[in-house]
Write an enzyme that holds these catalytic residues in place. Structure first.
Site, PDB file in Angstrom:
ATOM      1  N   ASP A 339       0.523  -0.903   0.162  1.00 31.46           N
ATOM      2  CA  ASP A 339       0.032  -0.253  -0.154  1.00 31.46           C
ATOM      3  C   ASP A 339       0.830   1.362  -0.144  1.00 31.46           C
ATOM      4  OD1 ASP A 339      -2.530  -0.992   0.147  1.00 31.46           O
ATOM      5  OD2 ASP A 339      -2.261  -1.442   2.137  1.00 31.46           O
ATOM      6  N   ASP A 648      -4.953  -3.499   5.117  1.00 31.02           N
ATOM      7  CA  ASP A 648      -5.029  -3.268   6.113  1.00 31.02           C
ATOM      8  C   ASP A 648      -7.127  -2.702   6.760  1.00 31.02           C
ATOM      9  OD1 ASP A 648      -6.270  -0.940   4.614  1.00 31.02           O
ATOM     10  OD2 ASP A 648      -5.165   0.821   4.873  1.00 31.02           O
ATOM     11  N   ASP A 652      -9.172  -7.000   2.760  1.00 30.78           N
ATOM     12  CA  ASP A 652      -8.318  -6.675   1.570  1.00 30.78           C
ATOM     13  C   ASP A 652      -7.709  -8.021   3.164  1.00 30.78           C
ATOM     14  OD1 ASP A 652      -7.165  -4.932   0.549  1.00 30.78           O
ATOM     15  OD2 ASP A 652      -6.281  -3.787   2.400  1.00 30.78           O
TER      16      ASP A 652
END
Length: 914
Positions: A339, A648, A652
């Site tokens: 990310d 997070d 996901d």
């Protein structure tokens, strides 16, 4: 209100909780939902109800660990050997065998206890965190601190820490498959249900062990620990055991093959001894001892401790390992899909650009969360500017974050409470609002929220409905520009929307995260309709855009360079615009000049073969939906990559579970993401993940050192014995001497070898193949070199000394000592494949130094303390003889030093070659 004692959920004190209304549940738990429990009341209830924890199986006692060491086929064989020694009249040998078994058991029990303590400490680090409302404020606590009556705050991605009755809910859904078997998330409501409804139909309840998939809620805790629904099946929990890691399974299979080889060796030694006409009792005892010494029985414990030490070292770096297999897999990682926000960047969002739908635009000064600053540029707005005021209202009202001012306690600076992106919008409103005469301090109270559409990763939008001070209803929206602009309308909308798209792209190219804002003034028909995207489509009035900067973390560029040097490819996976992602990826070195970014729409159009073909050239995946993360992971894996994926959010979780190493964020990550991941980053930092990869490589390297040492020493003993039998020489060692060698060269050193620190070049080596052999060609070459060198000098010494017609007891004692010394030198050899053993300080591994000193003391006792010397058929040796043996034994060190020198020389680049 005064808080009376809470009713224990275990007591039949009235109707079941799901039958009660929210107000009745609060009264029964004697708690005010506006303030929550006080600190004093929490302590009282904790003393009354105990911790919120399920019963756990008690750890084995020291005695049980010790007794467990005797449950082994090898120990049974040694037991048979001891009985045989007694029958044959060798009582001394029987005593020695019993002593060896006892010492091995004591060492094994100690090391097993050490591993268990390490694992228990690491489990504490990975404990579940929850949010509660206590003393009139939100607090984050460990789930085991919950008490009945606590007000639990829930949002998408949160794990439910206890059974609770809902008192507020907004579009709440919970995944309860772990408890009820329901395969899809269940919609929740604050309504009471009838008493006879089953567990799966109690929609006003949330339960421990489940998690929230959508919406948000507040609930009052009604049951903790063994009184929860999941507590009723706690017996299953206490009986559960951790599965073996892939490495442990491979070693187990390898070990079984080794046992078969040891049995064949036993038969061969026995046959050769009998053909030589040696006494059956002597040959049988030696064959048994040699067979036992060939099987590294302490290896499983060494593996467990190595993995536990790796986990501890990673925890010290800020990476909490939830599954042992992650430690070994990290060393094989070839791709890290990371990310952007908070992992590659600081997650300290600041709005620096504003663009309004009428074409005006300004910069915004100020940094961080301090709400002071002003607009920069020309044509600054007048107080009461309607369009800018509307945008700031949208920024503040369509928002769940808040700011906490500094206080006299632990909070010394302005602090964000909630999502950093939303907190930056609160800061913006408080910076600019006063100049527009916009009362930002009371705005949320003056414009109460009536309904909401929580942010969703699929729609990339959030919407809230409010009652204006004059009574009319308005909906404010914020989200990704390309999603929100599709919902907009107006006679001049085509030109405005085209300009908005152009501005959004320009901001994205400047590495800004861009949000669009809109509003809908509701007519009576829309006012009664459900708040959803389809209802709002075509009715949204565009207000403007805000561009936020999130500076890259200072240490990430160095970490990215370390990844590339280690043969690991970093890839950015972000919800931002692809131009924003690509700009930051190039700043950090993730993307090169020829690399590209693709977004979720482009990804959707690619077939599986096309995706695999473009993967080598894609550095950024932007605007991807959670389901597409899973596809990205699988595409890399189909190419043979070992993938680490960060995440997070609740959505996901599938990608984190599918990745070879799922990595969740400790600060911003949801509990669902943490539960699906194998590693949790405490600080959400990409550099921490890279350091964890380095520790994973170190763990694998240390395990290889153990394997090399164990098998080099076993090879030495086997070759010496077989060569002596084939050459017609006497047996070079007594059975009890072979067993003793195992104690002073393996039991005291093997486990300590896994404590070696990093050599410093772990991240300059290529990744270990996921299917790499336990003993590869390089290790086999080193094993043969060290084992055969040691065997050759030992056999040569034995042959020479026998030829001098020296007493056999003395020669065997010399060979006994030579074997031990050679293996001590070998443990120094094993510490590095390329660095000189003379340059690797023993003080860097105090455990190994302690093991060597203990081995020296034990061996000296056998040589010079008559009671022990008699048991082991040893005789004292002169100082001159010991020095000569030491010099001969050191040859194994010098031969390996020559090999290391040749490797270093071969690896030095030619002049002018980088």
């Amino acid at each position: 209100m005064k808080q009376a004692p809470a009713t224990s959920p275990a007591e039949p004190a009235g109707p079941p909780w799901h039958v009660l209304t929210a107000a009745e549940a609060l009264r029964r738990q004697t708690v005010d939902a506006t303030t929550g429990l006080s600190t004093e009341e929490v302590r009282r209830r904790q003393s009354l109800h105990g911790p919120n924890a399920l019963p756990e199986a008690a750890p084995p006692s020291a005695l049980r660990r010790l007794l467990r060491q005797f449950v082994s086929p090898l120990i049974a064989i040694l037991g048979v050997a001891a009985l045989l020694a007694i029958v044959l009249g060798h009582a001394g040998d029987a005593v020695v065998i019993a002593l060896v078994v006892l010492v091995n058991a004591l060492i094994g029990a100690y090391q097993e206890g050490r591993a268990d303590r390490s694992m228990a400490a690491l489990r504490q680090l990975a404990s579940l965190q929850v949010r509660v409302w206590r003393d009139g404020a939100e607090q984050a606590i460990a789930a085991h601190e919950l008490v009945p009556g606590d007000i639990l705050l829930l949002a998408a991605g949160d794990a439910v820490g206890a059974d609770a009755r809902l008192i507020e809910a907004a579009l709440l859904q919970a995944a309860e498959a772990a408890l009820t078997g329901e395969s899809v998330p269940v919609a929740k409501t604050v309504d009471a249900q009838h008493e006879a409804c089953g567990l799966a139909d109690r929609h006003g309840m949330v339960h421990s062990g489940t998690h929230i998939t959508a919406g948000r809620a507040r609930a009052v805790v009604v049951a903790i620990g063994p009184d929860t629904e999941v507590g009723q099946i706690a017996d299953l929990t206490t009986r559960a055991v951790d599965p073996h890691t892939p490495l442990e399974l491979r070693l187990d299979r390898f070990g079984r093959g080794l046992v078969i080889a040891a049995l064949l060796l036993f038969a061969l030694v026995l046959a050769l001894g009998l053909l030589r006409g040696l006494p059956l009792s002597e040959v049988l005892m030696v064959a048994i001892s040699q067979m036992v010494s060939m099987v590294p029985e302490g290896l499983p414990v060494a593996i467990t401790i190595a993995l536990a030490v790796g986990m501890q070292r990673m925890a010290a770096q800020g990476a909490i390992v939830r599954r042992l297999s992650a430690v070994e897999t990290l060393g094989s990682t070839t791709v890290i899909c990371s990310d952007k926000t908070g992992t590659l960047t600081r997650n300290e969002m600041t709005v620096t650009r504003l663009w309004l739908a009428d074409g005006r635009q300004w910069g915004v000064d100020g940094t961080g969360y301090v709400p002071t600053g002003a607009l920069l540029g020309e044509r600054l707005p007048e107080p009461g500017d309607p369009l800018l005021s509307d945008l700031l209202r949208a920024a503040l009202l369509c928002n769940d974050a808040d700011l906490l001012a500094p206080d006299d306690g632990e909070r010394s600076a302005w602090t964000a409470l909630g999502d950093p992106t939303e907190a930056a919008l609160v800061v913006l409103a408080r910076k600019i609002g006063p100049a527009l005469a916009l009362p930002t301090d009371t705005l949320r109270r003056d414009w109460p929220r009536q309904a909401e559409l929580p942010f969703d990763a699929d729609t990339q939008l959030m919407a809230t409905r409010h009652v204006a001070p004059d009574g009319h209803l308005v909906v404010y929206l914020k989200g990704a520009p390309e999603r929100l602009l599709r919902l907009c309308h107006g006679p001049a909308s085509m030109e405005t929307l085209a300009a908005a798209r152009e501005q959004a792209e320009a901001m994205a190219q400047g590495a800004l995260r861009v949000l669009a804002f809109g509003a809908v003034e509701l007519d009576p028909a829309l006012a009664v309709a459900a708040l959803d995207v389809d209802t709002l489509a075509g009715h949204v009035r565009l207000l403007g855009l805000a561009g936020q900067i999130d500076p890259p973390r200072d240490e990430v560029r160095t970490a990215v360079a370390a990844c590339r040097a280690a043969g690991i490819r970093p890839v950015m996976v972000t919800g931002d615009h692809k131009l924003t992602g690509l700009a930051i990826a190039r700043q950090l070195g993730i993307a090169g000049p020829d690399d590209r970014a693709i977004d979720g729409v482009e990804l959707e159009r690619l077939g599986e073969a096309e995706l695999r073909a473009v993967l080598p050239h894609v550095a950024v995946f932007a605007r991807v939906q959670p389901a597409q993360k899973l596809r990205i992971v699988e595409a890399f894996q189909a190419r043979g990559d070992v993938v680490a994926m960060t995440g997070d959010g609740v959505n996901d979780a599938p990608a984190l579970a599918r990745a070879d190493v799922g990595v969740a964020m400790g600060r911003s990550g949801t509990e669902v993401a943490k539960g699906a991941a194998r590693i949790v980053l405490v600080d959400d930092d990409f550099a921490t993940l890279v350091r964890a990869v380095e520790q994973g490589r170190l763990t694998w390297a240390n395990l290889r050192k153990v394997l090399l040492y164990l098998f080099a020493t076993s090879l030495d003993e086997v070759v010496v014995l077989m060569a002596a039998l084939l050459a017609g020489l006497p047996l070079p060692l007594q059975a009890v001497q072979i067993l003793w060698v195992n104690i002073v060269t393996e039991a005291t050193l093997t486990v300590n070898l896994v404590m070696d620190p990093a050599e410093g070049d772990e991240m300059r080596r290529p990744p270990t193949a996921s299917n790499a052999a336990l003993i590869d060609r390089e290790m086999l070459g080193r094993l043969l070199l060290m084992g055969l060198t040691s065997a050759a000098v030992t056999l040569a010494w034995f042959t020479w000394r026998v030829g001098l017609d020296l007493p056999l007891a003395q020669v065997r004692t010399e060979v006994f000592t030579l074997t031990v010394l050679a293996q001590w030198f070998n443990v120094l050899n094993c510490r590095s494949a390329t660095r000189s053993a003379l340059k690797v300080s023993l003080l860097s591994n105090r455990w190994l130094l302690g093991g060597l000193l203990l081995s020296v003391v034990l061996q000296a006792g056998v040589l010079f303390w008559p009671p022990l010397a008699g048991l082991f058929h040893a005789v004292p040796l002169s100082g001159e003889t010991l020095l000569a043996i030491l010099a001969v034994a050191s040859s194994v060190l010098w031969v390996e030093e020559v090999r290391k020198w040749a490797v270093r020389r071969r690896n030095v680049p030619a002049p002018g070659v980088q």
